[in-house]
Motif scaffolding. Structure first.
Motif, PDB file in Angstrom:
ATOM      1  N   TYR A  42      49.309  39.758  29.388  1.00 18.13           N
ATOM      2  CA  TYR A  42      48.986  40.957  30.005  1.00 18.13           C
ATOM      3  C   TYR A  42      49.736  42.328  29.357  1.00 18.13           C
ATOM      4  O   TYR A  42      49.606  43.296  29.543  1.00 18.13           O
ATOM      5  CB  TYR A  42      49.470  40.937  31.256  1.00 18.13           C
ATOM      6  N   GLY A  43      50.561  41.691  28.531  1.00 16.14           N
ATOM      7  CA  GLY A  43      51.427  42.920  27.649  1.00 16.14           C
ATOM      8  C   GLY A  43      52.565  43.236  28.520  1.00 16.14           C
ATOM      9  O   GLY A  43      53.286  42.310  29.243  1.00 16.14           O
ATOM     10  N   LEU A  44      53.265  44.403  28.572  1.00 17.92           N
ATOM     11  CA  LEU A  44      54.331  44.966  29.386  1.00 17.92           C
ATOM     12  C   LEU A  44      54.188  44.620  30.783  1.00 17.92           C
ATOM     13  O   LEU A  44      53.131  44.887  31.449  1.00 17.92           O
ATOM     14  CB  LEU A  44      54.508  46.432  29.128  1.00 17.92           C
ATOM     15  N   SER A  46      56.273  44.725  34.770  1.00 14.67           N
ATOM     16  CA  SER A  46      57.092  45.660  35.355  1.00 14.67           C
ATOM     17  C   SER A  46      58.403  44.614  35.824  1.00 14.67           C
ATOM     18  O   SER A  46      58.087  43.353  35.745  1.00 14.67           O
ATOM     19  CB  SER A  46      56.470  46.175  36.715  1.00 14.67           C
ATOM     20  N   ALA A  47      59.355  45.374  35.960  1.00 16.33           N
ATOM     21  CA  ALA A  47      60.568  44.479  36.130  1.00 16.33           C
ATOM     22  C   ALA A  47      60.395  43.600  37.345  1.00 16.33           C
ATOM     23  O   ALA A  47      60.902  42.518  37.542  1.00 16.33           O
ATOM     24  CB  ALA A  47      61.790  45.310  36.374  1.00 16.33           C
ATOM     25  N   GLY A  48      59.741  44.377  38.429  1.00 18.77           N
ATOM     26  CA  GLY A  48      59.659  43.344  39.583  1.00 18.77           C
ATOM     27  C   GLY A  48      58.648  42.279  39.455  1.00 18.77           C
ATOM     28  O   GLY A  48      58.819  41.176  39.997  1.00 18.77           O
ATOM     29  N   TYR A  49      57.627  42.422  38.794  1.00 20.07           N
ATOM     30  CA  TYR A  49      56.653  41.165  38.463  1.00 20.07           C
ATOM     31  C   TYR A  49      57.274  40.235  37.521  1.00 20.07           C
ATOM     32  O   TYR A  49      57.071  38.995  37.697  1.00 20.07           O
ATOM     33  CB  TYR A  49      55.306  41.749  37.636  1.00 20.07           C
ATOM     34  N   GLY A 139      43.498  37.025  36.394  1.00 14.35           N
ATOM     35  CA  GLY A 139      43.219  38.471  36.263  1.00 14.35           C
ATOM     36  C   GLY A 139      42.086  38.429  35.195  1.00 14.35           C
ATOM     37  O   GLY A 139      41.680  37.686  34.507  1.00 14.35           O
ATOM     38  N   PRO A 140      41.425  39.624  35.001  1.00 12.97           N
ATOM     39  CA  PRO A 140      40.419  40.005  34.350  1.00 12.97           C
ATOM     40  C   PRO A 140      40.641  39.838  32.823  1.00 12.97           C
ATOM     41  O   PRO A 140      39.813  39.540  32.008  1.00 12.97           O
ATOM     42  CB  PRO A 140      39.896  41.523  34.476  1.00 12.97           C
ATOM     43  N   GLN A 141      41.849  39.886  32.371  1.00 13.40           N
ATOM     44  CA  GLN A 141      42.323  39.914  31.064  1.00 13.40           C
ATOM     45  C   GLN A 141      42.466  38.214  30.626  1.00 13.40           C
ATOM     46  O   GLN A 141      42.360  38.220  29.530  1.00 13.40           O
ATOM     47  CB  GLN A 141      43.809  40.416  30.740  1.00 13.40           C
ATOM     48  N   MET A 142      42.475  37.507  31.331  1.00 12.82           N
ATOM     49  CA  MET A 142      42.765  35.914  31.175  1.00 12.82           C
ATOM     50  C   MET A 142      41.467  35.442  30.551  1.00 12.82           C
ATOM     51  O   MET A 142      40.974  34.389  31.268  1.00 12.82           O
ATOM     52  CB  MET A 142      43.548  35.332  32.297  1.00 12.82           C
ATOM     53  N   ILE A 172      44.926  44.734  41.369  1.00 14.36           N
ATOM     54  CA  ILE A 172      44.417  44.217  40.315  1.00 14.36           C
ATOM     55  C   ILE A 172      42.787  43.665  40.933  1.00 14.36           C
ATOM     56  O   ILE A 172      43.004  43.177  42.068  1.00 14.36           O
ATOM     57  CB  ILE A 172      44.979  43.178  39.547  1.00 14.36           C
ATOM     58  N   GLU A 173      41.843  43.863  39.993  1.00 11.23           N
ATOM     59  CA  GLU A 173      40.633  43.172  40.596  1.00 11.23           C
ATOM     60  C   GLU A 173      40.466  41.808  39.962  1.00 11.23           C
ATOM     61  O   GLU A 173      40.275  41.582  39.019  1.00 11.23           O
ATOM     62  CB  GLU A 173      39.383  44.013  39.940  1.00 11.23           C
ATOM     63  N   LEU A 174      40.867  40.848  40.909  1.00 15.50           N
ATOM     64  CA  LEU A 174      41.290  39.606  40.553  1.00 15.50           C
ATOM     65  C   LEU A 174      39.840  38.765  40.669  1.00 15.50           C
ATOM     66  O   LEU A 174      39.193  38.870  41.779  1.00 15.50           O
ATOM     67  CB  LEU A 174      42.124  39.012  41.309  1.00 15.50           C
ATOM     68  N   LEU A 175      39.583  37.888  39.743  1.00 16.01           N
ATOM     69  CA  LEU A 175      38.237  37.128  39.872  1.00 16.01           C
ATOM     70  C   LEU A 175      38.662  35.845  40.461  1.00 16.01           C
ATOM     71  O   LEU A 175      39.663  35.408  40.412  1.00 16.01           O
ATOM     72  CB  LEU A 175      37.840  36.788  38.375  1.00 16.01           C
ATOM     73  N   ALA A 176      37.799  35.226  41.147  1.00 18.69           N
ATOM     74  CA  ALA A 176      37.945  34.168  41.854  1.00 18.69           C
ATOM     75  C   ALA A 176      37.044  32.889  41.365  1.00 18.69           C
ATOM     76  O   ALA A 176      35.825  32.994  41.029  1.00 18.69           O
ATOM     77  CB  ALA A 176      37.552  34.143  43.568  1.00 18.69           C
ATOM     78  N   PHE A 177      37.579  31.625  41.334  1.00 18.97           N
ATOM     79  CA  PHE A 177      36.959  30.536  40.893  1.00 18.97           C
ATOM     80  C   PHE A 177      37.117  29.284  41.678  1.00 18.97           C
ATOM     81  O   PHE A 177      38.134  29.154  42.384  1.00 18.97           O
ATOM     82  CB  PHE A 177      37.464  29.952  39.401  1.00 18.97           C
TER      83      PHE A 177
END
Length: 355
Positions: A42-44, A46-49, A139-142, A172-177
């Motif tokens: 995902y790259g950078l 956030s501190a919370g995540y 997530g869409p990037q995965m 985030i627009e999460l995909l479901a599998f």
């Protein structure tokens, strides 16, 4: 796919990789690996995540964290968070489904089949627990993970997709599998109408359940037993041995089919200049966990203890039995100092409950 074997139906572990529950002393490292894996995808962050990804202790409190480790040096290569039997981690899962989250593989371990091995392990866990489907968000990037899920036979669950708030103010627009293990029930599975039965220590059903418990729990502590000190090994054996003559009650959980699915006992223990009734060998098969069977079993042992005039019951478990510790704490058991005969084993967690 239900009723037809697909590639994920055949459990397989990557060469040189073992999968087991995370150990308490590995929380920090497992959290680091998870955060690094997400940062690589995902790259950078956030501190919370980042903090949430590192919070393995928090995840263990709500589910099971399984790790893939290198057989050669024990290094953590990846991890996955899985719901406990008959529980769920998120609203994505419906009754009868097993959900998992935060599948992560260390960047340096990618290409070794770690993610596939962890996913197959989740499928096998769900099968043993009687689930009809495995589900997860991604997530869409995965895109690499999506390709793996497709390869193993997962399908998109478009009707369960949408914007999800992964942290305050961040959507985030999460995909479901989903991966189908069997036909979807026409109605939500009912809570088993099990009963409690008093029996004896040598009842073959009790003996069999204790053997199952040893098979499940023993490997978690394999590295804690001395293998180069015969005297220490013998002391350990004595610490955990049980004299059947000290057993005052054995209780089984029996399913409607007549199958015994749970076991618990009380023994009269002389220790540290006093005597207590000690709860021993509490075990419920995976398919019956999360149904209230463990709570009812412990309540019956406590009732028997009170009936015998005991002011309290005590028990010992280990720091790697996270689900057991969480259950005891929820039921009002209070931590106490390690008592004899477990004092030599500092991984012990010992509790009492006033009756």
């Amino acid at each position: 796919m239900s009723g037809t074997e697909t590639s994920a139906d055949r459990p397989r572990v990557a060469p040189g990789v073992a999968i087991r529950l995370v150990r308490t002393e590995e929380y920090e490292e497992a959290g680091r690996v998870t955060a690094e894996a997400y940062r690589a995808s995902y790259g950078l962050l956030s501190a919370g995540y980042d903090a949430s990804l590192r919070d393995v202790a928090g995840r263990v409190g709500l589910g099971e964290v399984w790790v893939a480790v290198d057989d050669a040096d024990g290094a953590i290569l990846g991890s996955v968070w899985v719901a406990r039997p008959n529980r769920r981690l998120s609203d994505l899962a419906l009754p009868g489904e097993t959900d998992f989250r935060q599948l992560a593989v260390a960047p340096e371990a990618r290409g070794r089949g770690v993610g596939e091995a962890l996913t197959r392990h989740v499928v096998e866990l769900a099968r043993r627990r009687g689930s009809h489907r495995v589900v997860m968000n991604s997530g869409p990037q995965m895109t690499g993970a999506h390709a793996l899920y497709a390869k193993l036979g997962f399908r998109r669950l478009h009707e369960r997709e949408g914007a999800t708030e992964v942290e305050p103010g961040r959507f985030i627009e999460l995909l479901a599998f989903g991966y189908d293990l069997g036909p979807e029930p026409a109605v939500a599975p009912a809570v088993p109408a099990w009963t409690l039965e008093r029996t004896t220590w040598d009842d073959p059903r009790a003996v069999s359940l204790r053997a199952e418990m040893d098979e499940e729990v023993g490997p978690r502590y394999a590295d804690r037993w001395p293998d180069d000190d015969a005297e220490a090994a013998e002391r350990s054996r004595r610490s955990f041995s049980i004299d059947p003559d000290t057993i005052v009650a054995v209780v089984l959980v029996v399913a409607p089919s007549g199958e015994a699915v749970g076991h618990g006992a009380l023994r009269d223990l002389e220790h540290d200049g006093t005597r207590d009734l000690e709860v021993k060998r509490v075990f419920v098969r995976e398919s019956a966990r999360g149904t209230g069977a463990s709570r009812a079993l412990l309540a019956e042992l406590e009732r028997i203890g009170a009936e015998r005039g005991a002011p309290r019951v005590i028990l010992q478990t280990g720091d790697r039995q996270h689900d057991a510790v969480a259950l005891y704490e929820k039921l009002g058991y209070r931590p106490i100092p390690i008592y004899s005969p477990y004092r030599e084993h500092d991984f012990s967690r010992t509790f009492e409950k006033t009756l």
